[in-house]
Design an enzyme around this catalytic site. Structure first.
Site, PDB file in Angstrom:
ATOM      1  N   TRP A  37       0.828  -1.205   0.000  1.00  0.00           N
ATOM      2  CA  TRP A  37       0.000   0.000   0.000  1.00  0.00           C
ATOM      3  C   TRP A  37       0.871   1.266   0.000  1.00  0.00           C
ATOM      4  O   TRP A  37       1.668   1.462   0.920  1.00  0.00           O
ATOM      5  CB  TRP A  37      -0.934  -0.032   1.215  1.00  0.00           C
ATOM      6  CG  TRP A  37      -1.861   1.145   1.293  1.00  0.00           C
ATOM      7  CD1 TRP A  37      -1.759   2.213   2.142  1.00  0.00           C
ATOM      8  CD2 TRP A  37      -3.033   1.368   0.492  1.00  0.00           C
ATOM      9  NE1 TRP A  37      -2.788   3.089   1.916  1.00  0.00           N
ATOM     10  CE2 TRP A  37      -3.592   2.591   0.906  1.00  0.00           C
ATOM     11  CE3 TRP A  37      -3.659   0.652  -0.533  1.00  0.00           C
ATOM     12  CZ2 TRP A  37      -4.742   3.130   0.338  1.00  0.00           C
ATOM     13  CZ3 TRP A  37      -4.808   1.183  -1.110  1.00  0.00           C
ATOM     14  CH2 TRP A  37      -5.340   2.408  -0.668  1.00  0.00           C
ATOM     15  N   HIS A  68      -2.887  -7.077   5.946  1.00  0.00           N
ATOM     16  CA  HIS A  68      -3.439  -6.576   4.677  1.00  0.00           C
ATOM     17  C   HIS A  68      -2.411  -6.671   3.544  1.00  0.00           C
ATOM     18  O   HIS A  68      -2.494  -5.937   2.569  1.00  0.00           O
ATOM     19  CB  HIS A  68      -3.924  -5.128   4.836  1.00  0.00           C
ATOM     20  CG  HIS A  68      -5.039  -4.982   5.823  1.00  0.00           C
ATOM     21  ND1 HIS A  68      -6.369  -4.973   5.468  1.00  0.00           N
ATOM     22  CD2 HIS A  68      -5.014  -4.888   7.176  1.00  0.00           C
ATOM     23  CE1 HIS A  68      -7.116  -4.854   6.560  1.00  0.00           C
ATOM     24  NE2 HIS A  68      -6.316  -4.806   7.604  1.00  0.00           N
ATOM     25  N   HIS A  78     -11.923  -3.634  10.291  1.00  0.00           N
ATOM     26  CA  HIS A  78     -10.934  -2.794   9.601  1.00  0.00           C
ATOM     27  C   HIS A  78     -11.437  -1.354   9.436  1.00  0.00           C
ATOM     28  O   HIS A  78     -10.678  -0.408   9.572  1.00  0.00           O
ATOM     29  CB  HIS A  78     -10.637  -3.423   8.231  1.00  0.00           C
ATOM     30  CG  HIS A  78      -9.615  -2.704   7.414  1.00  0.00           C
ATOM     31  ND1 HIS A  78      -8.445  -2.202   7.939  1.00  0.00           N
ATOM     32  CD2 HIS A  78      -9.578  -2.404   6.074  1.00  0.00           C
ATOM     33  CE1 HIS A  78      -7.741  -1.626   6.970  1.00  0.00           C
ATOM     34  NE2 HIS A  78      -8.405  -1.724   5.844  1.00  0.00           N
ATOM     35  N   HIS A 178     -15.773   0.983   1.588  1.00  0.00           N
ATOM     36  CA  HIS A 178     -15.617  -0.095   2.579  1.00  0.00           C
ATOM     37  C   HIS A 178     -16.836  -0.165   3.509  1.00  0.00           C
ATOM     38  O   HIS A 178     -17.394  -1.233   3.749  1.00  0.00           O
ATOM     39  CB  HIS A 178     -14.396   0.157   3.473  1.00  0.00           C
ATOM     40  CG  HIS A 178     -13.093  -0.331   2.916  1.00  0.00           C
ATOM     41  ND1 HIS A 178     -12.280   0.436   2.134  1.00  0.00           N
ATOM     42  CD2 HIS A 178     -12.449  -1.531   3.054  1.00  0.00           C
ATOM     43  CE1 HIS A 178     -11.187  -0.248   1.822  1.00  0.00           C
ATOM     44  NE2 HIS A 178     -11.268  -1.452   2.361  1.00  0.00           N
TER      45      HIS A 178
HETATM   46 ZN   LIG Z   1      -7.483  -4.637   3.427  1.00  0.00          ZN
END
Ligand SMILES: [Zn+2]
Length: 226
Positions: A37, A68, A78, A178
């Protein structure tokens, strides 16, 4: 007279192999140089040898990584305070029929309009194939599922949505993609590799590491099909 165990003939083995579905491994390889990320150093996995044959001991490695990393399943915790943790996601949700949608043409994000073309049904497991599958580098401008697309999928009541980017969203304050999916009981899977997989119908197998009480788990992901 023979007392041996019955053996499979070559012919039978050939037939069995022909009946075997093609297996696509759609997981990322976990290694130190892999994409993470936003390329953050702290998010890179560390793999170190802690003992080896030169020391007269079995070879063993220590792996330190964020849950992750690479292909993984997100749990509601999360993005939702007090949300459910990874062990609450049953394997029945992660294994079964699934459909790969070709969204490689999408530029910035995937919208409701993009998804409407596919006549998505309640309960479907949907895999979003985007330009991310063609990059082994983390794309700062990766194609993401925009809030209205997430709302559309949650309203239909899909069972699972998976993406080939390391995240299902970026650049949206308060993480509405999300949160909309999680509140709608839609499982989120991130970090797939779909370059070699044509759009279409498959059997999906996602096997997260059996962990408990936390916000995600790394997973091996497969598609079985033609
Ligand atoms: Zn994730």
């Amino acid at each position: 007279m023979s007392f041996g165990c019955p053996t499979r003939t070559n012919k039978r083995l050939e037939v069995e192999l022909e009946l075997m579905p093609k297996i696509y491994d759609i997981s990322m390889t976990i290694e130190e140089g892999m994409q993470v990320w936003k390329n953050y150093e702290a998010k890179k996995p560390r793999i170190e040898n802690v003992q080896n044959h030169d020391q007269g001991k079995p070879h063993e490695s220590l792996l330190t990584m964020n849950v992750h990393t690479g292909t993984h399943v997100d749990a509601p915790l999360h993005m939702l305070a007090g949300g459910e943790t990874i062990e609450t996601i049953s394997l029945e949700r992660l294994v079964g029929p699934a459909r790969v949608l070709d969204l490689t043409h999408a530029k910035e994000c995937i919208t409701k309009e993009d998804l409407e073309l596919f006549a998505i049904q309640k309960g479907e497991r949907i895999l979003l194939k985007t330009s991310s599958s063609y990059s082994e580098e983390f794309l700062l401008d990766f194609v993401f599922l925009r809030e209205d697309g997430a709302r559309y999928l949650a309203d239909i009541g899909v069972g699972l949505v998976a993406t080939d980017a390391l995240g299902i969203e970026r650049a949206q304050a308060e993480y509405p993609t999300h949160r909309t999916l999680m509140r709608g009981d839609v499982i989120i899977v991130e970090g797939l590799r779909l370059k070699d997989v044509p759009a279409g119908n498959y059997t999906l197998v996602i096997a997260p590491l059996k962990m408990t009480g936390i916000d995600a788990a790394p997973a091996r992901a497969l598609l079985l099909g033609d």
